[in-house]
Enzyme design. Structure first.
Site, PDB file in Angstrom:
ATOM      1  N   HIS A  16      31.972  71.514  32.646  1.00 22.42           N
ATOM      2  CA  HIS A  16      33.098  71.421  31.709  1.00 22.42           C
ATOM      3  C   HIS A  16      32.678  71.877  30.319  1.00 22.42           C
ATOM      4  CE1 HIS A  16      32.215  66.901  30.652  1.00 22.42           C
ATOM      5  NE2 HIS A  16      31.783  67.651  29.656  1.00 22.42           N
ATOM      6  N   ASN A  23      29.158  69.116  35.260  1.00 24.53           N
ATOM      7  CA  ASN A  23      30.072  69.796  36.191  1.00 24.53           C
ATOM      8  C   ASN A  23      30.597  71.117  35.620  1.00 24.53           C
ATOM      9  OD1 ASN A  23      31.814  68.915  34.220  1.00 24.53           O
ATOM     10  ND2 ASN A  23      32.969  67.510  35.513  1.00 24.53           N
ATOM     11  N   ASP A  60      37.520  68.139  20.538  1.00 22.32           N
ATOM     12  CA  ASP A  60      38.215  67.111  21.316  1.00 22.32           C
ATOM     13  C   ASP A  60      38.083  65.728  20.692  1.00 22.32           C
ATOM     14  OD1 ASP A  60      35.475  66.997  21.859  1.00 22.32           O
ATOM     15  OD2 ASP A  60      35.684  67.628  23.939  1.00 22.32           O
ATOM     16  N   GLU A 116      37.965  69.997  32.465  1.00 22.10           N
ATOM     17  CA  GLU A 116      37.255  69.679  33.695  1.00 22.10           C
ATOM     18  C   GLU A 116      37.488  70.772  34.751  1.00 22.10           C
ATOM     19  OE1 GLU A 116      35.229  67.339  33.583  1.00 22.10           O
ATOM     20  OE2 GLU A 116      35.994  65.546  32.608  1.00 22.10           O
TER      21      GLU A 116
HETATM   22  C1  F6R Z   1      32.012  67.270  23.206  1.00 17.63           C
HETATM   23  C2  F6R Z   1      32.396  68.078  24.335  1.00 17.63           C
HETATM   24  C3  F6R Z   1      31.745  67.936  25.676  1.00 17.63           C
HETATM   25  C4  F6R Z   1      30.223  67.907  25.610  1.00 17.63           C
HETATM   26  C5  F6R Z   1      29.614  67.769  27.005  1.00 17.63           C
HETATM   27  C6  F6R Z   1      28.111  67.591  26.938  1.00 17.63           C
HETATM   28  O1  F6R Z   1      32.794  67.581  22.073  1.00 17.63           O
HETATM   29  O2  F6R Z   1      33.267  68.868  24.174  1.00 17.63           O
HETATM   30  O3  F6R Z   1      32.154  68.994  26.501  1.00 17.63           O
HETATM   31  O4  F6R Z   1      29.761  69.073  24.997  1.00 17.63           O
HETATM   32  O5  F6R Z   1      30.182  66.689  27.678  1.00 17.63           O
HETATM   33  O6  F6R Z   1      27.813  66.383  26.340  1.00 17.63           O
HETATM   34  P1  F6R Z   1      26.305  65.985  25.949  1.00 17.63           P
HETATM   35  O7  F6R Z   1      25.876  66.948  24.894  1.00 17.63           O
HETATM   36  O8  F6R Z   1      26.408  64.574  25.428  1.00 17.63           O
HETATM   37  O9  F6R Z   1      25.524  66.110  27.187  1.00 17.63           O
END
Ligand code: F6R
Length: 242
Positions: free
Chosen positions: A140, A138, A70, A145
Site C-alpha cells: 500500500h 502489502n 492521510d 490498500e
Molecule cells: C503514512 C502512509 C503509509 C505508510 C506505510 C509504511 O502516511 O501513508 O502508507 O507509509 O504504512 O509505514 P511505516 O513507515 O510505519 O512502516
C-alpha cells in the site's frame, strides 16, 4: 515500464540523509516548493535530518506549502496517535512553515465528502512538486490498500486487518487502532511532479522486491509508480536483503 532511479543506501540513517538532501535541494532551488509528506516510522529519520539541514542553512520556508497523504478517521489533532500530532512532533515544531500553508486531512470533519473533495481541489490548485512515500508490507501507499482503483482521488478508506495489525504497535491495544482513514488516492499521488519512495528494513523486503519486479497491477498499489516519469526509490541494505 519506466526506469526509476534506485538510491542504494547501506543503513537507515544513510537512506534518511539521502532523502533529506533531495528535498533540501528542491527547497533551496524553489522557494515556493509544494511538498507532499508521509507519516510512519520510515520517514522519521528523514524529517530529523531535513530539519537539521534547514536550520543550519537558515532556509526561508515562508512560501513553502505542504500536503500530507492521510489521516485516521475519528482522531483529532490533539490525539497523540493522529498524523497531525506526528507531523507537528517530527517536523513542524522544528521548522518554520507558516501554519496556514500546512494541509492535513481532517479526520473529524463533520462532512467527510466535502473534506476530501476540497482537499483534492486544493492539491489541483497548488500542484505537488515532490511527494514522499513509505510503503506497507502489502504494497500500500498512503492508505490505498490492494485493490484500490488506479483512478482513485482523495477518499475515505477501510483499513485492512494487516494494516491495522502493523499500526497497532503505536497504540496501547489493537482495538484502539481506527478502522478507517482519509487518504489521497492513487491518481492524486500520480499528479506529483516527483516522487520519492522510501523502503527500509527486512520486513519490507518482499514489498520492495514486488515493486522492483515491475509488474503493474491494482493488487499492488505501489506498482502504479511504474507509470510515473520521475520516481526515486531509496532503500537500505536490509530492504534489499543484502
Ligand atoms: C503514512 C502512509 C503509509 C505508510 C506505510 C509504511 O502516511 O501513508 O502508507 O507509509 O504504512 O509505514 P511505516 O513507515 O510505519 O512502516
Amino acid at each position: 515500464m519506466t526506469k526509476f532511479t534506485e538510491v542504494k543506501a547501506s543503513t537507515y540513517d544513510e537512506m534518511s540523509r539521502e532523502a533529506a538532501k533531495i528535498i533540501f535541494d528542491d527547497l533551496k532551488a524553489k522557494k515556493d516548493t509544494v511538498l507532499g509528506l508521509a507519516t510512519g516510522s520510515t520517514p522519521e529519520g528523514m524529517y530529523d535530518a531535513l530539519s537539521t539541514m534547514i536550520n543550519e542553512a537558515d532556509l526561508d520556508l515562508s512560501e513553502v506549502t505542504t500536503f500530507n497523504l492521510d489521516e485516521y478517521v475519528g482522531l483529532d489533532e490533539d490525539n497523540d496517535q493522529s498524523y497531525h500530532y506526528f507531523m507537528d512532533k517530527n517536523l513542524f515544531s522544528k521548522i518554520d512553515v507558516p501554519k496556514e500553508n500546512i494541509h492535513i486531512l481532517n479526520g473529524v470533519a463533520d462532512n467527510i465528502e466535502k473534506e476530501v473533495k476540497e482537499y483534492e481541489a486544493l492539491i489541483d490548485e497548488k500542484g505537488i512538486d515532490i511527494q514522499v512515500l513509505g510503503i506497507g508490507r502489502n504494497g500500500h501507499i498512503a492508505f490505498n490498500e490492494p485493490g484500490t482503483s488506479f483512478d482513485s482521488l482523495t477518499h475515505r478508506v477501510q483499513l485492512t486487518d494487516e494494516t491495522i495489525e502493523d499500526n497497532a504497535r503505536f497504540f496501547e491495544k489493537k482495538e484502539d487502532v481506527p478502522t478507517e482513514a482519509l487518504s489521497m488516492g492513487l491518481a492524486t499521488i500520480m499528479k506529483a511532479k516527483k516522487i520519492i519512495l522510501l523502503i527500509s528494513g527486512a520486513n519490507k523486503q518482499e514489498a520492495r522486491d514486488l515493486f522492483v519486479s515491475g509488474e503493474v497491477s491494482e493488487d499492488v498499489p505501489v506498482s502504479i509508480l511504474h507509470n510515473h516519469p520521475n520516481v526515486i526509490l531509496l532503500t537500505d541494505s536490509e530492504a534489499r536483503g543484502e
